[in-house]
Every structure is written in C-alpha cells, then in structure tokens.
Design an enzyme around this catalytic site. Structure first.
Site, PDB file in Angstrom:
ATOM      1  N   LYS A  23       0.828  -1.203   0.000  1.00 27.05           N
ATOM      2  CA  LYS A  23       0.000   0.000   0.000  1.00 27.05           C
ATOM      3  C   LYS A  23       0.864   1.257   0.000  1.00 27.05           C
ATOM      4  CE  LYS A  23      -3.826  -0.206   2.254  1.00 27.05           C
ATOM      5  NZ  LYS A  23      -4.485  -0.616   3.488  1.00 27.05           N
ATOM      6  N   GLY A 102      -7.423  -7.564   4.185  1.00 28.63           N
ATOM      7  CA  GLY A 102      -8.309  -7.600   5.341  1.00 28.63           C
ATOM      8  C   GLY A 102      -7.740  -8.293   6.567  1.00 28.63           C
ATOM      9  N   MET A 104      -5.019  -7.426   8.447  1.00 28.57           N
ATOM     10  CA  MET A 104      -4.494  -6.563   9.507  1.00 28.57           C
ATOM     11  C   MET A 104      -5.382  -5.341   9.652  1.00 28.57           C
ATOM     12  SD  MET A 104      -0.480  -7.002   8.824  1.00 28.57           S
ATOM     13  CE  MET A 104      -0.712  -6.591   7.131  1.00 28.57           C
ATOM     14  N   ARG A 337      -3.442  -1.894  -6.350  1.00 28.63           N
ATOM     15  CA  ARG A 337      -2.594  -3.098  -6.274  1.00 28.63           C
ATOM     16  C   ARG A 337      -2.966  -4.023  -7.421  1.00 28.63           C
ATOM     17  NH1 ARG A 337      -5.560  -5.192  -0.803  1.00 28.63           N
ATOM     18  NH2 ARG A 337      -7.603  -5.386  -1.734  1.00 28.63           N
ATOM     19  N   HIS A 452      -2.719 -44.068  -2.697  1.00 29.13           N
ATOM     20  CA  HIS A 452      -3.273 -44.683  -3.904  1.00 29.13           C
ATOM     21  C   HIS A 452      -4.405 -43.833  -4.474  1.00 29.13           C
ATOM     22  CE1 HIS A 452      -6.020 -47.420  -6.048  1.00 29.13           C
ATOM     23  NE2 HIS A 452      -4.877 -47.891  -6.549  1.00 29.13           N
ATOM     24  N   ARG A 558       2.696 -47.279 -15.248  1.00 29.75           N
ATOM     25  CA  ARG A 558       2.751 -48.257 -14.140  1.00 29.75           C
ATOM     26  C   ARG A 558       2.018 -49.513 -14.590  1.00 29.75           C
ATOM     27  NH1 ARG A 558       1.743 -43.226 -10.980  1.00 29.75           N
ATOM     28  NH2 ARG A 558       3.239 -43.090  -9.259  1.00 29.75           N
ATOM     29  N   GLU A 727      14.916 -44.074  -6.678  1.00 32.51           N
ATOM     30  CA  GLU A 727      13.925 -43.761  -5.654  1.00 32.51           C
ATOM     31  C   GLU A 727      14.337 -44.241  -4.263  1.00 32.51           C
ATOM     32  OE1 GLU A 727      10.134 -45.508  -6.751  1.00 32.51           O
ATOM     33  OE2 GLU A 727      11.065 -47.261  -7.638  1.00 32.51           O
ATOM     34  N   ASN A 750       8.339 -40.015  -4.964  1.00 28.98           N
ATOM     35  CA  ASN A 750       7.390 -40.443  -3.924  1.00 28.98           C
ATOM     36  C   ASN A 750       8.111 -41.379  -2.964  1.00 28.98           C
ATOM     37  OD1 ASN A 750       5.487 -39.138  -5.482  1.00 28.98           O
ATOM     38  ND2 ASN A 750       4.840 -41.003  -6.524  1.00 28.98           N
ATOM     39  N   CYS A 814       9.481 -38.764 -12.237  1.00 27.28           N
ATOM     40  CA  CYS A 814       8.110 -39.238 -12.466  1.00 27.28           C
ATOM     41  C   CYS A 814       7.328 -39.344 -11.167  1.00 27.28           C
ATOM     42  CB  CYS A 814       8.101 -40.547 -13.238  1.00 27.28           C
ATOM     43  SG  CYS A 814       8.894 -41.897 -12.348  1.00 27.28           S
ATOM     44  N   TYR A 834      13.540 -34.003 -18.434  1.00 25.97           N
ATOM     45  CA  TYR A 834      12.086 -33.897 -18.487  1.00 25.97           C
ATOM     46  C   TYR A 834      11.467 -34.088 -17.110  1.00 25.97           C
ATOM     47  CZ  TYR A 834      12.024 -39.017 -18.200  1.00 25.97           C
ATOM     48  OH  TYR A 834      12.206 -40.298 -17.781  1.00 25.97           O
TER      49      TYR A 834
HETATM   50  C1  PEP Z   1       7.728 -42.828  -7.054  1.00 23.76           C
HETATM   51  O1  PEP Z   1       8.017 -43.581  -6.127  1.00 23.76           O
HETATM   52  O2  PEP Z   1       7.955 -41.606  -7.057  1.00 23.76           O
HETATM   53  C2  PEP Z   1       7.046 -43.349  -8.242  1.00 23.76           C
HETATM   54  C3  PEP Z   1       6.843 -42.578  -9.293  1.00 23.76           C
HETATM   55  O3  PEP Z   1       6.592 -44.628  -8.202  1.00 23.76           O
HETATM   56  P1  PEP Z   1       5.301 -45.093  -7.380  1.00 23.76           P
HETATM   57  O4  PEP Z   1       4.569 -43.890  -6.937  1.00 23.76           O
HETATM   58  O5  PEP Z   1       4.543 -45.944  -8.309  1.00 23.76           O
HETATM   59  O6  PEP Z   1       5.922 -45.859  -6.252  1.00 23.76           O
HETATM   60 MG    MG Z   2       8.040 -45.695  -6.429  1.00 24.69          MG
END
Ligand code: PEP
Ligand code: MG
Length: 867
Positions: A23, A102, A104, A337, A452, A558, A727, A750, A814, A834
C-alpha cells in the site's frame, strides 16, 4: 537491514514494496505519477521488525520522526493535528509487502475528541458528518487498539436504528450520532477502565503500535501460513490525511478493477457507495451500487477515475484493484494493487495486454500462476457460492464433483453406470480401481497426497479429497458421518478436490474452461521452456488425454494397474498361488497377450514420442484379497506367508523381478511384441524405454538389464532404452555405479521422499505430518512440494554422479512432484531432461518449466504478483 530512518513521505524517493509495503509503495508511486492521492507518509517494515525484535517496543527515534512528518503534513494541508477548531485528521493503515487483504488493521479519523468534533462540525458546517466520523473513530480505536468486541458497538448502532425505525446508517441524524458517541465512550470506559484518550498524538502512537501488533493477530498468522508468506516480513504503517466520503451526497467511496477479475474482459467493474467511508463497503453493511451509477451522480470525478484507471494499468502493466474516495466531488485514490483474479481472467488479461503492446510474451507467461490452471481443467464450485463446510481433508486431486455416496467399489461400478456417485472409503487399494473409474469423485478418510487414491485420481483427472480424518464410516451399516451428519448410501455430497472441502448435498458447479487464451499462453510457454514434459499414464485413454494436454511422451506407465482388470486378477492370483515356476509361467502365458494389447494401445496413442514402461512394482500381496475373504485355506496360508510388517520396504520392485524373473520376462516379451506389432501396423517404431523400479544396488540393475536384453533378443529386434527409477537414497549415492547399467534415470520422488525422510507415504499425512505443518515444524508437505534441501540434495548427487560416468544419461522425474510448480523449477535447475506428471498437470508443468527458464535467463523480474 536497518536503515538510518524509519519514515518516508509519499512524495519523496524511497524504497519499493519490501520497505514500504504494497500500500505504501503504491501511494508513493501514485503520488509521484501525479495521480490524486491524499498527503501522507509511511513507517517502514524495518520499523515493524525492529519493534517486534525489541519485544514490542517502538524503536528509538521513531516517535520523533513521526512528529516531524506530522508537522510537514500540517504544513501541506494547512490544518493542525489535535486542533480544536479545524483539525487535521489521519487514517492509520497497515500494508505488508505481500498483499494480505483484510488481515491486519486500519483506524480512521484519528485526531478527533470531544472538542475537535465540535470544531469539525463548525468548520465543515456539517454536524452530522462530524459525529459520524467521531463514532467511527471510537469504535475502530476501541476494537483495534483495546481489543473490545466489535459486537458491543454494532449492537448499539443496530438498537438505535431499530428504535428510530430506520434501515440505513445514513438515515441517522446528527443528534442520533452525537448520542451514539456518548454511548460508545461509555462502552470504551466500561471495557478498558479508562477514558477514550483525547490527545491526538497519544491516539496516533497507540494506533501505530496496534497496527504493528496486528501483524501477529491469529487471522493474519493463519493467512500467512496458508499462503506460505514468511512470518518475519512485518507490516508497514501508512499515515494518511483523511479524505471524507461521508460528507453528503457529493461524496462517496468505492472499489474498482481495471478489468473484470473473473473473466479478464475490459470494461467498468466496481462498486460505489454514496455518502460513506471505506469500511462500509468492506463490511457489507450497505449494499453498494454498480460503479456505472457514479457517472451520473459525480460526472467529473467519474471521468477522472476512468482516466486514472488507464494511467495506473499502463504504469504497472498489470490489472489493478483500486480503492478511491470522492470528497465533495473531488477524487482521491487510496490504494492500487495488482488485482486478484481467476485463472481464466489471468489468461485473458495476459493475452490482451500482450496484444495491446502493454507487456511482452515473456511477461504474459511469467504472470500466470501455474497452480491456478487446474481451475480450468475441471468443473469447479461456483466461487461466489456461500457454503457450509462439513469436513476437510487434503486437496488431493482438483475439481469438484457431486453425487450419491457409495462405500465399496462394486456398488460404485454398479450405480455409477446410471447416476453420479462419490466413492467414500477409509482408503483405496488397487482393488477399488473399477469403482474409482465409475465414480465422479473419491473421498478417503486416511491417506496422503501420494496415497493410492490421490495418485490414481490425479491420473484420471478425477476430484479427490484424501485423508479427511473427520469423516467416519460404518461399512457394515453403509453409513458415513460427515461433520455430524450421518449419511446413508445414495445420499448426496459434494467434494472439492481443489480445496479439500466436503459439503453435504449438491452444490452448483461451473464447467471446465479451456479456451483460446489458455492455448495461446501455453503455446508461448512451449517456445520458452527447455524441460520436456511427459505424462504418467497407464491406459490408451489417459495417454490420449495427456497428448491433448501437450505431453511429449509417457514418463511412467505403471504396469501393475493393468493387472487389476476383472479377467486379469484371477490369472494374477493364480500366478501368485502357483507352487513353482512352471505354474507361474502358465499363468503368465495367459497374461502376456493382455499386457501386449495394453502396450499396443499406449504406443499407438503416443506415436513418435517416447514411452517409459515400468515393470511390476508393488508387493504381491496387494493382488490377493484380505485374509477373511480368501477362497480357501491354501490362499489364506499364502496371504499369511506374503504378509510383511513394512510392505513398502519389502518384497517389491526389482526385488520381485530378481526373485521371480519370469514375471519381468513376460512383461518384456509383451513390450517387444507390442512394439513390433505397432511398427508393422503403423510404419512407425515406438520409442520404447523399459524401466526397473526400486533399484538400490548396481548389481540389481546389472542382472535385470541382462535379463531384459536377453529376452528382447529372443523376441526380435527393436530400438529401446533400459533404465531405472532412482527412488532410494542408496541409489542416489551410488548413482555412478548404477549409471554403468542404465540408459536413463527417472527420479521416483514419492518413494525417495518416503525413504529419505523416513515418512510413510501412506500414513504420514493423516498423522504426525498434519501436526508438523500446523505447528510450523515443516513449512510444506514434502510429498507435495519437493524437499529441496534434503531429497533435492540427494537428487543433485545422483545427477552429478550419474553424469560423471555417462554424460549422455537421460534424466527425468516421475514422482508426483513432477506436476508441482516449485518442484518443476527445481528440476529445471538440476538440469533434468524432463518432468513427468499426471495428464491433468501437464499444462501446469509446461508453464512452470517456461517460468523456470525465464527466471534463469533474466526475465525473472517479470515473475509478478498476478493471480
Ligand atoms: C515414485 O516412487 O515416485 C514413483 C513414481 O513410483 P510409485 O509412486 O509408483 O511408487
Ligand atoms: Mg516408487
């Protein structure tokens, strides 16, 4: 760093947003542009930080600096602060570097007291106005500085209107308001034990402190937390000469946008309230009129406003959200703003501003919040709807859906064929896939962002709220209790996977909004980015969808999801139940043609682009029923034998491939046969990449590569790459050894997050991780946004060591992070080739990848506020 001063006038050169807040820097910039702005000055965020660091004590010298600036303000305005006859009044307004609308506090009309209010009445010849201003000061000061419950004041105002039989504040006359100030002063005294402070300078100092303190009020803290705004920025405080919208019919106050904030179209958008002060609009006490009405009522001010809107948009080169006041026909701007806007509006505004020559393509691309694109790909809850939230979980997969609740996948599949259903489960397993396909949306009680349910729903572009721990299910009775309401099968709920909210009943939805602007901006993004974007997809349908969204290949197919089909699961179970390799091979022979046809479909949908197929990953017990549902004693024994305390760390991934090579062998055969068949059919050879999961030791990959190569050679000749998921932390650290046997690496973040942090990806989010996030132990959910300093460091090691032995090693990601904007930026920085993410996140990743490149190449200054 502390500077030698804490206060800057609007008309002097100073710092930007960081120092003056949004502001303050806006007011200074507008003043210097020649836009009509009331006079004033800004106390810097430095001062706020110094105040907080000193245990809520004003830094030395600040009060003197404020007094000096007040003296200058008195000179400019020709009025005196604290004067009884013709007082200078000021507002005290918060304003942080990052907009927190809003959150403060603000106090208006400082400088009034019992004597000054009479002076103001005389000097303006408007007694009603003077007492209206005074009662507002008493209330705001009481609330903000002394923490008096607003309700106490509002109730008395409502009582007064009722006793007079009037609807609006504006229907109260001077005597009524004079009486009200008496009542408000008594409330102040009752609540604080003190008289309202008559001294203007004391009012000011206390108000400044209160605004500093409001940085830490609970709602501001919650807001910062939700928007990942650091807690130590502090707020600036703006002291602004009061201009009055409540001086009668030729006065008023309003807000306007330079373009429509929900569509981005050009035109007049805003609201106006005659004879009112700003907080009346914000508080919704009176219903404002459309801005257009101001044209007739206050034509000159209106024309000037329209002209100023254009000036400001040109200056900021962005859509503005403006607050203004008209005092007896004279226009003043109080704030400008960058306007909050929907994703559709952001795209339209970016494209039209580029066409108008206001911004470049780079800026247009940099302005769009990648996360907001999701809004356009799915049906959404009407943003204007006011709704009661019945339960809240994780925003696992965006979009909104409504339908009757069902509690098991079979019923979902059955009923879902004829009517919309929401599958409500404690958690889902691969066994539920047919129900998930049939359902409009998925709600789970347990599970996190990589559970899942979340992963599969995102892949399908289906709304999912996961880990709504406040929901409970009685599976036997087929009921669920959601926010105190018990629902039976078929009762309707609505879920919003973008916010994690659950509502009872049906809520109005608005349809997806992909349009030309979307395509235009993403087309530009593609011209700028270096990172390729692929998709995670397991079916020809998802593959086609991914391609439609601009995917440049499949980064993760997968294969386990293909084992769950109705005709396949019994064969898979037979394979697992077999007593020896011979028995397993018999079952696998039956599966082979099915796998082959899956791969053919996917290859054909991705002609000309690479497809990474990952061999079987999950523990085998996932394919068997629960022990109590087993067909016979033999199956029960097998289920017990396969049971592991930590299946995620157990017999899965490449460990399965080594123990039961015939499984991977079958999969590789299916891949080769599919590739050859598609080549023959289409004349174009698929770009095949075969990937092994959960490799931690070079020896694992060496053996599996050998198996892969031998099997391929037995089947015929195809071009292919053979690589591995990275992984496990050990795989990162020994990436040089592993690289000897790999043509590519794909980071499975993951599992890498799970194993590097020691956080179960299935449970953490429903359990301690929620606590960690709420209590700031962690700033972000590491399953959603890559933990750059931990997991990211492991990735960096893997990239360096992998490329140290094989410069050409292709690398991608991935894990779910491949579809999250910040993590995509990090992957760009790491030099990956990628990212791969669920089809519906492909547009987001394309945009985020372009922004990462623009930031790196110096177009970073353009990455602007926007949406
Ligand atoms: C991962 O582990 O990041 C992965 C892509 O495989 P998943 O999720 O199938 O274990
Ligand atoms: Mg995995």
């Amino acid at each position: 760093m502390a500077r030698d001063r804490f206060v800057y006038d609007f008309d002097e050169p100073s710092g930007g947003k960081e120092l003056l807040g949004g502001k303050g820097s806006g007011l200074a910039e507008m003043t210097q542009l020649g836009v009509p702005v009331p006079a004033g000055f800004t106390i810097t965020t430095d001062a706020c930080r110094a105040y907080m660091a000193a245990g809520h004590r004003l830094p030395d010298g600040l009060e003197e600096e404020i007094q000096e600036r007040i003296a200058r303000l008195e000179q400019k305005t020709g009025k005196r602060f604290g004067d009884d006859a013709d007082p200078l009044l000021v507002s005290v307004r918060s304003g942080a570097a990052v907009s927190m609308p809003g959150m403060m506090d603000t106090i208006l009309n400082l400088g009034l007291n019992d004597a000054a209010v009479e002076g103001l009445a005389r000097s303006t010849g408007n007694e009603r106005f003077a007492f209206d201003s005074y009662r507002r000061l008493l209330q705001m000061f009481g609330e903000v500085v002394d923490g008096i419950d607003a309700h106490r004041f509002e109730q008395r105002l409502a009582d007064l209107k009722q006793s007079k039989g009037v609807q609006n504040d504006t229907d109260l006359d001077a005597d009524d308001l004079r009486g009200l100030t008496g009542i408000f002063k008594r409330i102040y005294h009752e609540e604080t034990g003190n008289e309202f402070p008559p001294n203007a300078r004391e009012q000011l100092t206390r108000a400044v402190r209160a605004v500093f303190d409001s940085w830490d009020n609970p709602r501001a803290q919650v807001y910062r937390h939700a928007h990942a705004i650091p807690d130590d920025l502090g707020t600036a405080v703006n002291i602004v000469q009061m201009v009055f919208g409540n001086k009668g019919d030729r006065s008023g106050t309003g807000v306007c946008f330079t373009r429509d904030p929900s569509t981005g179209e050009q035109g007049l958008y805003g609201e106006f309230l005659a004879n009112a002060q700003g907080e009346d609009v914000v508080a919704g006490i009176r219903t404002p009129e459309p801005l257009e009405n101001m044209r007739e009522r206050l034509p000159e001010a209106f024309d000037q406003l329209v002209e100023t809107m254009a000036t400001l948009e040109r200056h900021y080169r962005d859509m503005q959200d403006i607050e203004f006041t008209v005092e007896e026909g004279e226009l003043f701007l109080l704030q400008t703003r960058s306007a909050k806007r929907t994703a559709a509006a952001a795209l339209k505004a970016a494209v039209s501003m580029q066409e108008e020559g206001l911004i470049t393509r780079e800026e247009a691309v940099a302005r769009i919040d990648p996360g907001s694109l999701d809004q356009l790909l799915h049906p959404m809850i009407d943003p204007k709807a006011k709704l009661d939230v019945a339960a809240k979980g994780l925003n696992a997969s965006p979009g909104a859906a409504c339908g009757g609740v069902v509690f098991d996948a079979d019923t979902a599949a059955e009923r879902g064929a004829d009517e919309p259903v929401i599958l409500v489960r404690w958690e889902t397993t691969p066994d539920d896939i047919h129900g998930m396909i049939a359902a409009q949306g998925i709600l789970t009680v347990h599970g996190g962002m990589t559970s899942h349910a979340a992963v599969v729903a995102r892949g399908m572009g289906k709304p999912c709220v996961a880990g709504a721990e406040g929901v409970s299910i009685d599976a036997a009775a087929k009921t669920a209790t959601i926010g105190g309401t018990t629902l039976g099968e078929g009762d309707t709920i609505t879920i919003d996977g973008g916010s994690g909210r659950v509502y009872i009943g049906a809520v109005e939805l608005v349809p997806p909004q992909i349009n030309e602007d979307f395509e235009t901006v993403l087309g530009w993004a593609d011209d700028f980015r270096r990172l390729r974007v692929r998709a995670n997809a397991d079916t020809p349908e998802d593959t086609a969808k991914a391609r439609e969204f601009g995917a440049e290949g499949i980064g993760l197919c997968r294969t386990e999801h293909m084992f769950f089909g109705e005709e396949r699961l019994p064969v898979v179970q037979r394979m697992i139940m077999a007593d020896d390799e011979h028995g397993r091979r018999e079952a696998l022979d039956e599966l082979l043609p099915m796998q082959q046809s899956d791969f053919e479909g996917i290859f054909e949908a991705m002609t000309g682009l690479p497809v990474t197929i990952r061999l079987l990953d999950p523990p085998l017990h996932e394919f068997l029923p629960a022990e109590e549902d087993a067909e016979d004693a033999k199956m029960r024994r097998r289920i017990r034998a396969l049971r592991e305390a930590n299946p995620m760390l157990g017999t899965r991934g490449c460990r399965l491939g080594l123990m039961f090579p015939e499984i991977y062998e079958m999969q590789v055969r299916a891949i080769v046969r599919a590739a050859i068949a598609v080549s023959e059919r289409t004349g174009e050879a698929p770009l095949v990449e075969i990937m092994h999961p959960l490799v931690g030791f070079a020896e694992e990959l060496r053996r599996l590569r050998e198996l892969t190569v031998e099997t391929i050679e037995e089947e015929g000749e195809i071009e292919y790459l053979c690589g591995t998921m990275i992984e496990l932390p050990r795989a990162c650290i020994r990436a040089d050894e592993i690289a000897e046997h790999a043509d590519f690496f794909s980071f499975g973040t993951n599992d890498l997050t799970q194993t590097a942090l020691g956080f179960s990806r299935d449970d953490a989010e429903g359990k301690f991780l929620t606590f960690y996030l709420e209590h700031d132990v962690l700033e972000r959910n590491p399953f959603e946004t890559l933990d750059q300093s931990g997991v990211g460091e492991l990735m960096r090691i893997a990239v360096e060591r992998g490329r140290s032995v094989k410069q050409s090693l292709k690398m991608g990601i991935c894990g779910e992070h491949g579809g999250e904007a910040k993590s995509v930026g990090f992957c760009h920085e790491l030099g990956l080739d990628y990212v791969s993410c669920s089809p519906y996140r492909v547009p987001l990743a394309r945009l985020a990848a372009a922004q990462a490149e623009l930031a790196e190449s110096g177009a970073a200054q353009y990455v602007a506020a926007g949406g």
